[in-house]
Design a protein around this motif. Sequence first.
Motif, short mmCIF file in Angstrom:
data_model
loop_
_atom_site.label_atom_id
_atom_site.label_comp_id
_atom_site.label_asym_id
_atom_site.label_seq_id
_atom_site.Cartn_x
_atom_site.Cartn_y
_atom_site.Cartn_z
N VAL A 147 42.15 39.42 41.34
CA VAL A 147 42.83 38.99 40.12
C VAL A 147 42.32 39.83 38.95
CG1 VAL A 147 43.15 36.63 40.93
CG2 VAL A 147 41.11 37.21 39.60
N GLU A 148 43.12 39.87 37.91
CA GLU A 148 42.72 40.58 36.70
C GLU A 148 42.69 39.58 35.56
OE1 GLU A 148 44.22 44.12 33.69
OE2 GLU A 148 45.24 43.83 35.61
N LEU A 149 41.52 39.35 35.01
CA LEU A 149 41.42 38.47 33.85
C LEU A 149 42.05 39.18 32.66
CD1 LEU A 149 37.83 37.02 34.30
CD2 LEU A 149 40.00 35.87 34.72
N LYS A 150 42.97 38.50 32.01
CA LYS A 150 43.80 39.14 31.00
C LYS A 150 43.38 38.76 29.59
CE LYS A 150 47.85 39.88 33.87
NZ LYS A 150 47.32 39.35 35.12
N GLY A 151 43.80 39.59 28.63
CA GLY A 151 43.58 39.29 27.23
C GLY A 151 42.11 39.32 26.85
N LYS A 152 41.76 38.47 25.92
CA LYS A 152 40.37 38.37 25.47
C LYS A 152 39.58 37.55 26.49
CE LYS A 152 37.47 37.44 21.45
NZ LYS A 152 37.42 36.95 20.05
N VAL A 153 38.57 38.17 27.09
CA VAL A 153 37.83 37.54 28.20
C VAL A 153 36.50 36.99 27.69
CG1 VAL A 153 36.78 37.91 30.46
CG2 VAL A 153 38.89 39.13 29.85
N LEU A 195 35.03 44.19 31.92
CA LEU A 195 36.03 43.22 31.44
C LEU A 195 36.20 43.27 29.93
CD1 LEU A 195 34.91 40.17 33.62
CD2 LEU A 195 36.80 41.75 34.06
N ASN A 196 35.42 44.13 29.26
CA ASN A 196 35.40 44.13 27.81
C ASN A 196 35.15 42.71 27.31
OD1 ASN A 196 35.49 45.39 25.29
ND2 ASN A 196 37.69 45.05 25.06
N GLY A 197 34.21 42.02 27.97
CA GLY A 197 34.02 40.60 27.77
C GLY A 197 33.10 40.26 26.60
N THR A 198 33.21 39.03 26.17
CA THR A 198 32.33 38.45 25.16
C THR A 198 31.51 37.35 25.81
OG1 THR A 198 33.90 38.87 23.36
CG2 THR A 198 32.25 37.18 22.97
N ILE A 199 30.19 37.39 25.62
CA ILE A 199 29.33 36.33 26.13
C ILE A 199 29.59 35.06 25.32
CG2 ILE A 199 26.93 35.54 26.39
CD1 ILE A 199 27.72 37.75 28.36
N ILE A 200 29.92 33.95 26.00
CA ILE A 200 30.21 32.70 25.30
C ILE A 200 29.22 31.63 25.72
CG2 ILE A 200 32.63 33.24 24.85
CD1 ILE A 200 33.42 31.50 27.23
#
Length: 294
Positions: free
Chosen positions: A26-32, A59-64
């Motif tokens: 799967v591909e996580l989309k948008g802001k991850v 993922l160009n992700g943000t740690i939340i």
Amino acid sequence: MEKSKVYFTKEITPESLIRIYKALGVELKGKVGVKISTGEPGGHNYLHPELIGDLVHLLNGTIIECCTAYGGRRQDPAEHWKAIEEHGFKAMAPCDIMDEHEEMDLPVQNGFHLDKDIVGKNYANYDSVLVLSHFKGHAMAGLGGALKNISIGIASTQGKAYIHTAGVTTDAAELWSKLSPQDHFLESMADACQAIIAYKGAENMVYINVANRLSVDCDCSANPAEPEMADLGIFASLDPVAVDQACYDAVLNSPDPGKKALIERMESKHGIHTVEAAAQLGLGNREYEIVSLD
């Protein structure tokens, strides 16, 4: 119900984390958003930036994260930010304490005890979520994996008190005097998971559990017990129930004699009941098939 697929590798490296994520197909989309525990200062079992950084960057992700309810440095946002920086996450990727300024209510549908889940308002800002969990024991929940990471982990300070007391109070100062019966707490975590997944959409969430540093204590402990059993590996699934069940079973079935302490911690707190309750709410399947990448 068809068995859920749980992907597995014994190799715990940045490369294997990326490989197991890609195996999910799967591909996580948008802001991850990448939901982790940033770890209480003093502890060292949390998932370190050196391990997870490459996947977060992919993922160009943000740690939340959200603040705690038990005192400690991470209950105060300013001190939590300092912990995030000290543990290397701020230098690795953008970070977001989702309840730093506001919180919001998410409805719980047909829950055991809760009518709502109270979460960091910034949870609304993310299109998809990688739930990246350190699987281990826990002093209150018995075990911590994907389900705990999205229930307690995404709840605000008030939300954490609400879950721990099965809906009695949102006041963290009252938490310890109004704790619910154990199974009610575990069922309330499942209620919170229902709200979290329904709000974001099950198709927009994936789950990776890293079963290393298998302490009986959570990463919320500033002084966790040293692990007594060896690392198991990485488990990943689109099903949070299956991935936690697979990790629990892997501990039980391990030939490592050091597993005794972790099993005692999980069983003494009836930790598997969160998985049972989440399955009852239709959040996943306890029947799974292991797909080895080794």
